[in-house]
Design an enzyme around this catalytic site. Structure first.
Site, PDB file in Angstrom:
ATOM      1  N   ARG A  63      35.746  49.739  51.427  1.00 33.59           N
ATOM      2  CA  ARG A  63      34.336  48.752  52.425  1.00 33.59           C
ATOM      3  C   ARG A  63      34.460  48.987  53.686  1.00 33.59           C
ATOM      4  NH1 ARG A  63      35.813  46.189  46.775  1.00 33.59           N
ATOM      5  NH2 ARG A  63      37.566  45.789  48.337  1.00 33.59           N
ATOM      6  N   GLU A 100      51.771  42.651  48.448  1.00 33.96           N
ATOM      7  CA  GLU A 100      52.653  41.458  48.178  1.00 33.96           C
ATOM      8  C   GLU A 100      53.504  42.395  47.501  1.00 33.96           C
ATOM      9  OE1 GLU A 100      51.505  37.411  45.042  1.00 33.96           O
ATOM     10  OE2 GLU A 100      50.092  39.113  46.220  1.00 33.96           O
TER      11      GLU A 100
END
Length: 179
Positions: A63, A100
């Site tokens: 994006r 993560e």
């Protein structure tokens, strides 16, 4: 809140439980579909680019490409895509970073950035800051200077700004909206 911020926020849709249960996804596609909102976003980010003294815009996949390319055109600057590893055809510089759960790697064409360039990184969302931090490292490794980071939306509760402050080394971090 400014009128531009209100307009942008009004065009961001919340999607519950996407991409997994418990996550509230912030969908910017309605904003992109609205020419008035998209133009206001482009103008606001181009203003940050000019104020930061940027000479090039880096957009982070994917994006960041959609937002960064029109900003570069509006501000009269070059646009450089930073992609996921293995997507660029020429000689690249790469930067690995931790996620993560696991790790990832981003790349830029080695010849696209050089000493004397002041680079503004543009992306849609600042979450934990891992990709943005890696992009700052990559820009500096290419010999360019970081002018700053401009974000449509900062998810303040995820701590990305705090993570990025040391990596920014005084460069600007501007989020148009913080949620």
């Amino acid at each position: 809140m400014t009128a531009v911020q209100e307009l942008l926020l009004s065009r961001i849709r919340d999607v519950a439980d996407y991409p997994e249960p418990g996550v509230m996804f912030k969908d910017i596609t309605p904003l992109l579909a609205d020419p008035t909102a998209f133009a206001a976003l482009t103008d606001a980010l181009a203003d940050i680019a000019v104020r930061s003294g940027a000479t090039k815009i880096v957009g982070l996949e994917a994006r960041g490409f959609i937002l960064g390319a029109p900003v570069a055109v509006r501000a009269g600057l070059g646009f450089i895509p930073v992609r996921k590893a293995g997507k660029l055809p020429g000689a690249t510089l790469s930067q690995a970073y931790d996620l993560e759960y696991g790790s990832a790697e981003i790349e830029v064409h080695a010849e696209d950035l050089s000493a004397g360039d002041r680079v503004l990184v543009i992306d849609d969302v600042l979450a934990t800051g891992g990709t943005a931090e890696a992009s700052l490292q990559l820009i500096r490794r290419a010999g360019a200077e970081v002018a700053g980071l401009a974000i449509l939306m900062e998810l303040g509760f995820l701590g990305g700004r705090q993570r990025l402050e040391p990596a920014l080394s005084g460069a600007v971090l501007e989020a148009l909206i913080t949620v």
